[in-house]
Each structure stands twice: as structure tokens, then as C-alpha cells.
Design an enzyme around this catalytic site. Structure first.
Site, PDB file in Angstrom:
ATOM      1  N   ARG A 180       7.975   3.482  17.045  1.00 54.63           N
ATOM      2  CA  ARG A 180       7.917   2.935  15.681  1.00 54.63           C
ATOM      3  C   ARG A 180       7.382   1.509  15.610  1.00 54.63           C
ATOM      4  NH1 ARG A 180       8.337   7.458  15.492  1.00 54.63           N
ATOM      5  NH2 ARG A 180       9.964   8.716  14.537  1.00 54.63           N
ATOM      6  N   SER A 230      14.695   6.616   7.851  1.00 51.13           N
ATOM      7  CA  SER A 230      15.636   5.996   8.802  1.00 51.13           C
ATOM      8  C   SER A 230      15.695   4.491   8.585  1.00 51.13           C
ATOM      9  CB  SER A 230      15.184   6.258  10.236  1.00 51.13           C
ATOM     10  OG  SER A 230      15.176   7.637  10.469  1.00 51.13           O
ATOM     11  N   GLU A 300      14.549  -0.312  11.214  1.00 52.14           N
ATOM     12  CA  GLU A 300      13.214   0.305  11.222  1.00 52.14           C
ATOM     13  C   GLU A 300      12.524  -0.049   9.897  1.00 52.14           C
ATOM     14  OE1 GLU A 300      12.820   4.378  12.548  1.00 52.14           O
ATOM     15  OE2 GLU A 300      11.244   4.725  11.057  1.00 52.14           O
TER      16      GLU A 300
HETATM   17  C1  LIG Z   1      12.118  10.733   3.321  1.00 52.99           C
HETATM   18  C2  LIG Z   1      11.460   9.923   4.420  1.00 52.99           C
HETATM   19  C3  LIG Z   1      11.269  10.481   5.666  1.00 52.99           C
HETATM   20  C4  LIG Z   1      10.673   9.725   6.695  1.00 52.99           C
HETATM   21  N1  LIG Z   1      10.477  10.318   7.915  1.00 52.99           N
HETATM   22  C5  LIG Z   1       9.795   9.645   8.870  1.00 52.99           C
HETATM   23  C6  LIG Z   1       9.496  10.254  10.137  1.00 52.99           C
HETATM   24  O1  LIG Z   1       9.827  11.403  10.385  1.00 52.99           O
HETATM   25  N2  LIG Z   1       8.815   9.538  11.049  1.00 52.99           N
HETATM   26  C7  LIG Z   1       8.414   8.252  10.814  1.00 52.99           C
HETATM   27  O2  LIG Z   1       7.781   7.656  11.688  1.00 52.99           O
HETATM   28  N3  LIG Z   1       8.692   7.644   9.639  1.00 52.99           N
HETATM   29  C8  LIG Z   1       9.363   8.296   8.671  1.00 52.99           C
HETATM   30  N4  LIG Z   1       9.651   7.684   7.483  1.00 52.99           N
HETATM   31  C9  LIG Z   1       9.277   6.283   7.288  1.00 52.99           C
HETATM   32  C10 LIG Z   1       7.878   6.091   6.677  1.00 52.99           C
HETATM   33  O3  LIG Z   1       7.495   7.246   5.984  1.00 52.99           O
HETATM   34  C11 LIG Z   1       6.820   5.767   7.755  1.00 52.99           C
HETATM   35  O4  LIG Z   1       7.142   4.593   8.449  1.00 52.99           O
HETATM   36  C12 LIG Z   1       5.417   5.616   7.143  1.00 52.99           C
HETATM   37  O5  LIG Z   1       4.472   5.625   8.182  1.00 52.99           O
HETATM   38  C13 LIG Z   1       5.237   4.355   6.315  1.00 52.99           C
HETATM   39  O6  LIG Z   1       3.980   4.454   5.683  1.00 52.99           O
HETATM   40  P1  LIG Z   1       3.669   3.800   4.273  1.00 52.99           P
HETATM   41  O7  LIG Z   1       2.255   4.011   3.986  1.00 52.99           O
HETATM   42  O8  LIG Z   1       4.633   4.275   3.234  1.00 52.99           O
HETATM   43  O9  LIG Z   1       3.946   2.280   4.621  1.00 52.99           O
HETATM   44  P2  LIG Z   1       4.815   1.244   3.781  1.00 52.99           P
HETATM   45  O10 LIG Z   1       6.234   1.695   3.766  1.00 52.99           O
HETATM   46  O11 LIG Z   1       4.177   0.963   2.494  1.00 52.99           O
HETATM   47  O12 LIG Z   1       4.682  -0.024   4.728  1.00 52.99           O
HETATM   48  C14 LIG Z   1       5.344  -0.039   5.976  1.00 52.99           C
HETATM   49  C15 LIG Z   1       4.768  -1.213   6.786  1.00 52.99           C
HETATM   50  O13 LIG Z   1       3.417  -0.907   7.078  1.00 52.99           O
HETATM   51  C16 LIG Z   1       2.581  -1.961   6.630  1.00 52.99           C
HETATM   52  N5  LIG Z   1       1.331  -1.343   6.176  1.00 52.99           N
HETATM   53  C17 LIG Z   1       1.161  -0.407   5.215  1.00 52.99           C
HETATM   54  N6  LIG Z   1      -0.151  -0.098   5.096  1.00 52.99           N
HETATM   55  C18 LIG Z   1      -0.807  -0.864   5.994  1.00 52.99           C
HETATM   56  C19 LIG Z   1      -2.181  -1.029   6.358  1.00 52.99           C
HETATM   57  N7  LIG Z   1      -3.161  -0.330   5.755  1.00 52.99           N
HETATM   58  N8  LIG Z   1      -2.476  -1.907   7.330  1.00 52.99           N
HETATM   59  C20 LIG Z   1      -1.521  -2.642   7.955  1.00 52.99           C
HETATM   60  N9  LIG Z   1      -0.207  -2.538   7.651  1.00 52.99           N
HETATM   61  C21 LIG Z   1       0.136  -1.672   6.687  1.00 52.99           C
HETATM   62  C22 LIG Z   1       3.338  -2.612   5.484  1.00 52.99           C
HETATM   63  O14 LIG Z   1       2.912  -3.957   5.294  1.00 52.99           O
HETATM   64  C23 LIG Z   1       4.769  -2.518   5.984  1.00 52.99           C
HETATM   65  O15 LIG Z   1       5.056  -3.572   6.872  1.00 52.99           O
HETATM   66  C24 LIG Z   1      10.267   8.409   6.447  1.00 52.99           C
HETATM   67  C25 LIG Z   1      10.454   7.839   5.173  1.00 52.99           C
HETATM   68  C26 LIG Z   1      11.053   8.591   4.166  1.00 52.99           C
HETATM   69  C27 LIG Z   1      11.246   7.974   2.801  1.00 52.99           C
END
Ligand SMILES: Cc1cc2nc3c(=O)[nH]c(=O)nc-3n(C[C@H](O)[C@H](O)[C@H](O)COP(=O)(O)OP(=O)(O)OC[C@H]3O[C@@H](n4cnc5c(N)ncnc54)[C@H](O)[C@@H]3O)c2cc1C
Length: 323
Positions: A180, A230, A300
Site C-alpha cells: 500500500r 481499510s 492506510e
Molecule cells: C469500499 C472500499 C474498498 C476498498 N478496497 C481496497 C482494496 O481492496 N485494496 C486497496 O488497495 N484499496 C482499497 N480501498 C482503498 C482505495 O480504494 C484505494 O487506495 C484506491 O487506490 C484509492 O484511489 P483513489 O483514486 O480513490 O485515490 P484517492 O482516495 O482520491 O487518493 C488517495 C491518495 O492518492 C493520491 N492520488 C490520487 N490520484 C493521484 C494521482 N493521479 N497522482 C498522484 N497521487 C494521486 C491522493 O493525493 C491521496 O494521497 C478501498 C476503499 C473503499 C472505499
């Protein structure tokens, strides 16, 4: 200058840049799956790379804070909102194209959609990553993973834009991915696009696999309540949820925030939860697990703005927290 001192001035600067849509005072709760967060001074949707470069140049010159957000599925925004600019990638930066068995997608592209489109083309490799809310950029930044697959396993190359305007092509090794996280954390670099290596396969089977894994996933997660997945990383060889549950905290509440009665490593928003209430529950869990098991849980979820400092100072030992 702070954008809250002069939002009209900032908007006027941004108006001159093609490919940007800016709005002031937008509640960040609409940009997070937690549905928590006060207003950002300015939210900007960025449609292409040159607009992103121009935006970074303006925020750099005006010394404005800048955050990038994807689907907001792993962030906790503060109740008081964020100063400066919060940017989301859209348009060209959320598109994709196939080249043989490779696919290149913009950082703002939804990963689940990319996985489904790839599967429909008979290209497999992304199925296990289709079941959680994420953009391509957020997933690369977090080295997201599920069902034994991490995004680094299929990544060929990520194109990142550094805060100083440099564009770099990085291999998975150069991102130093681990559980992660990648070394992009704390650098401010933006994932503009990423290329994935997929394999020829059967479209029907790949689509079925996505459906089957999604059914399994949704059966194991709290249903219906806004959350950010998480809250803590799993410590080596154990599960954060098991440790929190063993401390008797499953179902614990602080205002409208609650440690999910279904999954102790998820905090849910039962209505009007505040970020400070979520943080309080995180601190309770962290302290209880440390006292009972000697394990220091690491968030996380990305704590944004002053929440990072509040977490650090509440623990009182200069812990850096998630970023
Ligand atoms: C119901 C649920 C289930 C989940 N299950 C999982 C799972 O199974 N596995 C898992 O790994 N995660 C899981 N997650 C967590 C989350 O979905 C992941 O971490 C996901 O990759 C975050 O992506 P996002 O685009 O929503 O990023 P955001 O939440 O919008 O941002 C997360 C971080 O990434 C940075 N970021 C976003 N876009 C960029 C970019 N283009 N360049 C640089 N930095 C950037 C942001 O600044 C922030 O620091 C889950 C979340 C939920 C709500």
C-alpha cells in the site's frame, strides 16, 4: 497570497488556462467516499497535461497548497476544509487506449472501468483490481491491490509530473512499491498516466471473474454506509481488523463515526460524521491495540491538511503517519 484571501483573483488566473474548470468553496464531502470534509478554497477539474502543468505553475508561483484527489476512496478531508487547490483529473487525463496487449490510461481513469473494458476486449490481468473504487493514479500512488494482485504486478510504466514541472517515465522498480505504498508518497508528484501489460484471454471468462470477485468483496464489506475501506494497514503477519476486534472496539462510536460492526478495520459514517470523530476512533483503536498487543497500527487512509499533524501530536512521538 492565500486563495481564501482572493478566490476571485485565483479564478481569474485559472480562467485564462484552457482545459481547467474551477469552482470556489466546494464542500470536499462530495469528493470522498467517506462523505466527510469542509470546503476547499478551490476545486479544479483538469482535462489535459498542459493545463495541469499550467495549474502547477500558478499554484507554485502563488505558493498555494495543492492536493490531487482521485475517487476520494482513501482520504479523510478535515472538517474545516482545505486551503488552496484540490485538483481532479478528467478529460484526456481520464481516457485510455489499447496497443496490442498493452493499455495506457490517464491518471483520472476509473480502474474498475478500465478493467471491464480490457476484459471485454479479451485482455486479462486487471480483474482482481476491479472491485474497489479507485482511479488509475490513486491506485499507482497507493500500490493498491486485492486478491493477491498489486497494481505494480501489471504496471509497465507510470508517467509522473513532478511539482517542478519535470515529466518522468518511471518503471515499477523505480516507484519502489511495497504494501500500500510507493515512493511517490510525500513528493507531490502526480501520476498523469500509466501503461499496463495484459494477456490475451477470453472476454466472457474475464468478465465473469470480475463479477465473481466483486460479489465476494461486497459480501465482506460493510454495506450501505460511506467509508474509506481499510483504515489501517495490516501489520506484518496479522490483520488490523482482528486486533481492533480483539480489543472490543467493533461497533464503537464517536458521534456519527463508528468502527463498523461488520469489519473492525473499517470506520463508517452513519450520517453526519466529522473528520475529528473519525480521527478520535482511529486514535482509540491505535492506543488500545498498542497497549494490548504492542503493535503500532499505521493509517492506510490518507489524512489531509491539519489532520496529519493532529494524528502526530495526539500520539506525541513525532510519528509521521501515512504521508
Ligand atoms: C469500499 C472500499 C474498498 C476498498 N478496497 C481496497 C482494496 O481492496 N485494496 C486497496 O488497495 N484499496 C482499497 N480501498 C482503498 C482505495 O480504494 C484505494 O487506495 C484506491 O487506490 C484509492 O484511489 P483513489 O483514486 O480513490 O485515490 P484517492 O482516495 O482520491 O487518493 C488517495 C491518495 O492518492 C493520491 N492520488 C490520487 N490520484 C493521484 C494521482 N493521479 N497522482 C498522484 N497521487 C494521486 C491522493 O493525493 C491521496 O494521497 C478501498 C476503499 C473503499 C472505499
Amino acid at each position: 497570497m492565500s486563495s481564501s484571501d482572493n478566490p476571485a483573483g485565483l479564478i481569474a488566473e485559472l480562467d485564462g488556462i484552457d482545459g481547467l474548470e474551477a469552482e470556489v468553496g466546494v464542500p470536499l464531502s462530495g469528493y470522498a467516499t467517506f462523505r466527510i470534509g469542509g470546503p476547499a478554497d478551490c476545486v479544479v477539474r483538469v482535462h489535459n497535461q498542459s493545463a495541469l502543468e499550467a495549474l502547477l505553475s500558478v499554484t507554485g508561483r502563488l505558493e498555494l497548497p495543492f492536493e490531487i484527489v482521485g475517487l476520494g476512496s482513501n482520504v479523510l478531508f478535515p472538517d474545516e476544509g482545505l486551503p488552496g487547490v484540490v485538483a481532479q483529473l478528467a478529460g484526456d487525463l481520464a481516457s485510455f487506449r489499447f496497443q496490442g496487449t498493452r493499455v495506457t490510461a490517464g491518471g483520472g481513469m476509473t480502474l474498475a472501468r478500465l478493467a471491464k473494458q480490457s476484459a471485454a476486449q479479451g485482455l486479462q490481468g486487471l480483474e482482481a483490481l476491479a472491485g474497489f473504487p479507485s482511479t488509475v493514479g490513486g491506485a499507482v500512488f497507493m500500490n493498491a491491490g486485492s486478491y493477491g494482485v498489486e497494481i505494480k504486478d501489471v504496471l509497465v510504466e507510470a508517467t509522473v509530473l513532478e511539482r517542478d514541472g519535470r515529466v518522468r517515465q518511471l518503471s515499477p522498480e523505480q516507484l519502489e512499491p511495497s504494501y500500500r505504498q510507493t515512493n511517490l508518497r510525500g513528493t507531490g508528484a502526480i501520476v498523469v498516466s500509466a501503461t499496463f501489460q495484459l494477456q490475451d484471454g477470453n472476454a466472457e471468462k474475464a468478465l465473469q471473474r470480475i463479477e465473481e470477485l466483486n460479489r465476494r468483496r461486497w459480501a465482506s464489506l460493510p454495506s450501505g454506509r460511506p467509508n474509506a475501506g481499510s483504515i489501517f494497514r495490516n501489520p506484518e503477519g496479522d490483520y488490523a481488523g482482528r486486533l481492533i476486534e480483539a480489543c472490543g472496539l467493533k461497533g464503537a462510536c464517536c458521534g456519527d463515526a463508528q468502527i463498523s460492526p461488520e469489519h473492525a478495520n473499517v470506520i463508517v459514517n452513519n450520517g453526519r460524521a466529522r473528520a475529528d470523530e473519525v480521527l478520535e476512533l482511529m486514535l482509540q483503536a491505535r492506543r488500545a491495540v498498542e497497549e494490548r498487543f504492542g503493535v503500532q497500527l499505521v493509517p492506510e487512509v490518507q489524512l489531509l491538511g491539519p489532520l496529519r499533524e493532529r494524528w502526530r501530536s495526539a500520539l506525541g512521538r513525532g510519528e509521521t503517519g501515512p504521508r
